[in-house]
Design a protein around this motif. Structure first.
Motif, PDB file in Angstrom:
ATOM      1  N   LYS A   1     -25.684 -54.757  25.920  1.00 50.52           N
ATOM      2  CA  LYS A   1     -26.471 -55.512  24.948  1.00 50.52           C
ATOM      3  C   LYS A   1     -27.537 -56.315  25.670  1.00 50.52           C
ATOM      4  O   LYS A   1     -27.269 -56.954  26.687  1.00 50.52           O
ATOM      5  CB  LYS A   1     -25.571 -56.465  24.142  1.00 50.52           C
ATOM      6  N   LEU A   2     -28.755 -56.251  25.157  1.00 48.31           N
ATOM      7  CA  LEU A   2     -29.844 -57.080  25.646  1.00 48.31           C
ATOM      8  C   LEU A   2     -30.273 -57.971  24.490  1.00 48.31           C
ATOM      9  O   LEU A   2     -30.673 -57.476  23.433  1.00 48.31           O
ATOM     10  CB  LEU A   2     -31.023 -56.210  26.108  1.00 48.31           C
ATOM     11  N   ASP A   3     -30.186 -59.273  24.665  1.00 45.51           N
ATOM     12  CA  ASP A   3     -30.527 -60.197  23.591  1.00 45.51           C
ATOM     13  C   ASP A   3     -32.027 -60.240  23.359  1.00 45.51           C
ATOM     14  O   ASP A   3     -32.825 -60.145  24.292  1.00 45.51           O
ATOM     15  CB  ASP A   3     -30.030 -61.607  23.917  1.00 45.51           C
ATOM     16  N   GLY A   4     -32.398 -60.395  22.088  1.00 45.12           N
ATOM     17  CA  GLY A   4     -33.800 -60.465  21.726  1.00 45.12           C
ATOM     18  C   GLY A   4     -34.470 -61.728  22.220  1.00 45.12           C
ATOM     19  O   GLY A   4     -33.804 -62.690  22.630  1.00 45.12           O
ATOM     20  N   LYS A   5     -35.794 -61.722  22.174  1.00 50.63           N
ATOM     21  CA  LYS A   5     -36.571 -62.870  22.631  1.00 50.63           C
ATOM     22  C   LYS A   5     -36.207 -64.120  21.844  1.00 50.63           C
ATOM     23  O   LYS A   5     -36.123 -65.218  22.388  1.00 50.63           O
ATOM     24  CB  LYS A   5     -38.067 -62.565  22.487  1.00 50.63           C
ATOM     25  N   HIS A   6     -35.977 -63.943  20.542  1.00 51.86           N
ATOM     26  CA  HIS A   6     -35.557 -65.051  19.692  1.00 51.86           C
ATOM     27  C   HIS A   6     -34.149 -64.731  19.194  1.00 51.86           C
ATOM     28  O   HIS A   6     -33.945 -64.445  18.009  1.00 51.86           O
ATOM     29  CB  HIS A   6     -36.522 -65.235  18.521  1.00 51.86           C
ATOM     30  N   ALA A   7     -33.203 -64.740  20.111  1.00 53.34           N
ATOM     31  CA  ALA A   7     -31.838 -64.299  19.811  1.00 53.34           C
ATOM     32  C   ALA A   7     -31.207 -65.152  18.718  1.00 53.34           C
ATOM     33  O   ALA A   7     -31.412 -66.360  18.649  1.00 53.34           O
ATOM     34  CB  ALA A   7     -30.978 -64.361  21.074  1.00 53.34           C
ATOM     35  N   VAL A   8     -30.443 -64.478  17.863  1.00 59.20           N
ATOM     36  CA  VAL A   8     -29.669 -65.153  16.837  1.00 59.20           C
ATOM     37  C   VAL A   8     -28.198 -64.856  17.083  1.00 59.20           C
ATOM     38  O   VAL A   8     -27.849 -63.867  17.727  1.00 59.20           O
ATOM     39  CB  VAL A   8     -30.072 -64.689  15.425  1.00 59.20           C
ATOM     40  N   ARG A   9     -27.356 -65.695  16.576  1.00 59.79           N
ATOM     41  CA  ARG A   9     -25.927 -65.513  16.773  1.00 59.79           C
ATOM     42  C   ARG A   9     -25.448 -64.285  15.999  1.00 59.79           C
ATOM     43  O   ARG A   9     -25.711 -64.160  14.804  1.00 59.79           O
ATOM     44  CB  ARG A   9     -25.172 -66.766  16.302  1.00 59.79           C
TER      45      ARG A   9
ATOM     46  N   LYS B   1     -40.462 -53.461  24.117  1.00 64.08           N
ATOM     47  CA  LYS B   1     -41.397 -53.050  23.072  1.00 64.08           C
ATOM     48  C   LYS B   1     -41.115 -53.698  21.721  1.00 64.08           C
ATOM     49  O   LYS B   1     -42.034 -53.898  20.926  1.00 64.08           O
ATOM     50  CB  LYS B   1     -41.382 -51.528  22.936  1.00 64.08           C
ATOM     51  N   THR B   2     -39.855 -54.003  21.454  1.00 63.83           N
ATOM     52  CA  THR B   2     -39.502 -54.586  20.151  1.00 63.83           C
ATOM     53  C   THR B   2     -39.264 -56.088  20.210  1.00 63.83           C
ATOM     54  O   THR B   2     -39.377 -56.770  19.191  1.00 63.83           O
ATOM     55  CB  THR B   2     -38.234 -53.921  19.593  1.00 63.83           C
ATOM     56  N   GLN B   3     -38.890 -56.593  21.383  1.00 57.75           N
ATOM     57  CA  GLN B   3     -38.548 -58.012  21.567  1.00 57.75           C
ATOM     58  C   GLN B   3     -37.320 -58.431  20.764  1.00 57.75           C
ATOM     59  O   GLN B   3     -37.086 -59.615  20.546  1.00 57.75           O
ATOM     60  CB  GLN B   3     -39.745 -58.903  21.190  1.00 57.75           C
ATOM     61  N   GLU B   4     -36.538 -57.430  20.328  1.00 50.45           N
ATOM     62  CA  GLU B   4     -35.332 -57.705  19.557  1.00 50.45           C
ATOM     63  C   GLU B   4     -34.094 -57.301  20.355  1.00 50.45           C
ATOM     64  O   GLU B   4     -34.202 -56.686  21.417  1.00 50.45           O
ATOM     65  CB  GLU B   4     -35.366 -56.945  18.222  1.00 50.45           C
ATOM     66  N   SER B   5     -32.925 -57.634  19.828  1.00 51.82           N
ATOM     67  CA  SER B   5     -31.672 -57.302  20.510  1.00 51.82           C
ATOM     68  C   SER B   5     -31.433 -55.788  20.470  1.00 51.82           C
ATOM     69  O   SER B   5     -31.655 -55.139  19.445  1.00 51.82           O
ATOM     70  CB  SER B   5     -30.491 -58.017  19.848  1.00 51.82           C
ATOM     71  N   VAL B   6     -30.978 -55.265  21.597  1.00 52.32           N
ATOM     72  CA  VAL B   6     -30.744 -53.827  21.736  1.00 52.32           C
ATOM     73  C   VAL B   6     -29.291 -53.607  22.139  1.00 52.32           C
ATOM     74  O   VAL B   6     -28.761 -54.328  22.998  1.00 52.32           O
ATOM     75  CB  VAL B   6     -31.696 -53.220  22.794  1.00 52.32           C
ATOM     76  N   HIS B   7     -28.644 -52.617  21.523  1.00 52.30           N
ATOM     77  CA  HIS B   7     -27.236 -52.343  21.785  1.00 52.30           C
ATOM     78  C   HIS B   7     -27.005 -50.896  22.206  1.00 52.30           C
ATOM     79  O   HIS B   7     -27.746 -50.001  21.797  1.00 52.30           O
ATOM     80  CB  HIS B   7     -26.387 -52.579  20.528  1.00 52.30           C
ATOM     81  N   LEU B   8     -25.956 -50.714  22.986  1.00 49.73           N
ATOM     82  CA  LEU B   8     -25.403 -49.394  23.292  1.00 49.73           C
ATOM     83  C   LEU B   8     -23.924 -49.447  22.955  1.00 49.73           C
ATOM     84  O   LEU B   8     -23.209 -50.331  23.433  1.00 49.73           O
ATOM     85  CB  LEU B   8     -25.577 -49.046  24.774  1.00 49.73           C
ATOM     86  N   GLY B   9     -23.474 -48.543  22.107  1.00 46.33           N
ATOM     87  CA  GLY B   9     -22.063 -48.511  21.729  1.00 46.33           C
ATOM     88  C   GLY B   9     -21.503 -47.108  21.805  1.00 46.33           C
ATOM     89  O   GLY B   9     -22.243 -46.126  21.672  1.00 46.33           O
ATOM     90  N   ILE B  10     -20.195 -47.011  22.015  1.00 43.39           N
ATOM     91  CA  ILE B  10     -19.536 -45.709  22.079  1.00 43.39           C
ATOM     92  C   ILE B  10     -18.351 -45.712  21.120  1.00 43.39           C
ATOM     93  O   ILE B  10     -17.650 -46.720  20.968  1.00 43.39           O
ATOM     94  CB  ILE B  10     -19.086 -45.381  23.517  1.00 43.39           C
ATOM     95  N   LEU B  11     -18.156 -44.581  20.451  1.00 40.46           N
ATOM     96  CA  LEU B  11     -17.110 -44.475  19.439  1.00 40.46           C
ATOM     97  C   LEU B  11     -15.742 -44.345  20.090  1.00 40.46           C
ATOM     98  O   LEU B  11     -15.549 -43.572  21.029  1.00 40.46           O
ATOM     99  CB  LEU B  11     -17.383 -43.256  18.557  1.00 40.46           C
TER     100      LEU B  11
END
Length: 266
Positions: free
Chosen positions: A124-132, A104-114
Motif C-alpha cells: 500500500k502506498l498512501d495518497g498525498k492527502h491520505a485519509v483513514r 500519476k494519481t496522487q491517491e492511495s494505491v493497493h496490491l492485494g492477493i486472494l
C-alpha cells in the motif's frame, strides 16, 4: 477426549500445526489485543490445551504477552512476515508500477492477493492527502465488498468462483455492500468484460476505488491493484478516467510475473 494431551490421542502433526496457526491468526487479526479468556471463548479449545498451545507459541517467540495480560504478535513472527513481504515475487515486481500509479494519481494505491474468500493486502502506498481507511499491509478484508477482492475473484474459473462463494459470509458493512451471491456473480462478470471494477462505498463509508485484476497465465496468481480515495474527491467518473492507466500497470505487472515465475503444475 477433551483436555487429553494431543500426543496421546494420536492427533497428527498437521492437526497440531493447524491449531497453532489458527491461534496465531486469531490473535494477530483481533481488532484489540485479546486476553486468555477472549481467546478461549473464540477458539473452541479446552482450557488446558489452549494453555499449552499459547505457552509453546510464547516460548518460540511467535506471540508475546504484555503486562496487561493481552497477547500480541511476537518479534519472531514479525520477522517472518517482514521476510515474506520483502521476498514476495509479486510484490517486488509490482512496486515500481505501484509507485508510478501513485505519482500519476496522487491517491492511495493497493496490491492485494486472494486467499479463499478474503483479500490480503501485500502493499500500500498512501495518497498525498491520505485519509483513514481499513487497509494495511498484511491485513485481511472480505473479497465480496472490496475492489481488489472483486477484481481478483474475476480471475477464478467458474468452479473456483462457486467454491469461493460458498465460503463467503455476505456481511453488510455499508448500505452499498453486495449481500448476495447472484449480485456478486454479476459484478465479477462485469469486471471480466470491461477489465476493471469498483468499490463504491461498499466496505467503508466515504471510500471508493477502481481495481484491476493481475494474473500470470499458467501461474496460480489471483491478485489485483487499485487506486483508492475519499468519495467526495474520487467520483466514479474520476476513477473511470484512470481505467486505462491502471489496466496498463496491471498488464505490465502480469507480463513480468509470467517471465519471472515458473509455471504451475497443478
Amino acid at each position: 477426549m477433551a483436555g487429553v494431551d494431543d500426543r496421546r490421542t494420536g492427533e497428527s502433526t498437521t492437526g497440531t500445526l493447524g491449531k497453532a496457526i489458527s491461534l496465531l491468526e486469531l490473535v494477530v487479526m483481533s481488532p484489540q489485543p485479546p486476553r486468555f479468556t477472549d481467546i478461549l471463548q473464540r477458539c473452541g479449545q479446552p482450557r488446558g490445551s489452549l494453555h499449552r498451545q499459547l505457552a509453546h507459541l510464547l516460548e518460540e517467540g511467535l506471540l508475546e504477552q504484555r503486562g496487561d495480560q493481552t497477547y500480541v504478535a511476537g518479534i519472531r513472527l514479525l520477522t517472518f512476515a517482514s521476510q515474506a513481504w520483502s521476498g514476495s515475487d509479486i510484490r517486488s515486481v509490482a512496486v515500481p508500477h505501484l509507485r508510478l500509479l501513485h505519482e500519476k494519481t496522487q491517491e492511495s494505491v493497493h496490491l492485494g492477493i486472494l486467499r479463499g474468500a478474503e483479500i490480503v493486502y501485500l502493499d500500500k502506498l498512501d495518497g498525498k492527502h491520505a485519509v483513514r481507511m481499513h487497509s494495511q499491509i498484511g491485513r485481511v478484508s472480505p473479497a465480496h465488498c472490496t475492489g481488489v477482492g472483486k477484481a481478483a475473484l474475476s480471475l477464478l474459473t467458474e468452479s473456483e468462483l462457486e467454491g469461493a462463494l460458498l465460503r463467503m459470509v455476505f456481511q453488510p458493512y455499508t448500505a452499498n455492500t453486495i449481500t448476495s451471491p447472484h449480485r456478486l456473480r454479476q459484478e465479477v462478470e462485469a469486471i471480466r468484460k470491461q477489465g476493471y471494477g469498483f468499490d463504491l462505498e461498499e466496505h467503508e463509508v466515504g471510500i471508493q476505488c477502481i481495481a484491476v485484476p493481475v494474473s500470470a497465465p499458467g501461474r496460480r496468481i489471483h491478485a489485483a491493484i487499485s487506486v483508492t480515495g475519499p468519495a467526495y474527491r474520487l467520483t466514479r467518473e474520476r476513477l473511470e478516467s484512470w481505467s486505462a492507466l491502471i489496466i496498463e500497470a496491471a498488464r505490465n505487472i502480469s507480463c513480468e510475473l509470467t517471465v519471472r515465475l515458473p509455471p504451475s503444475h497443478e
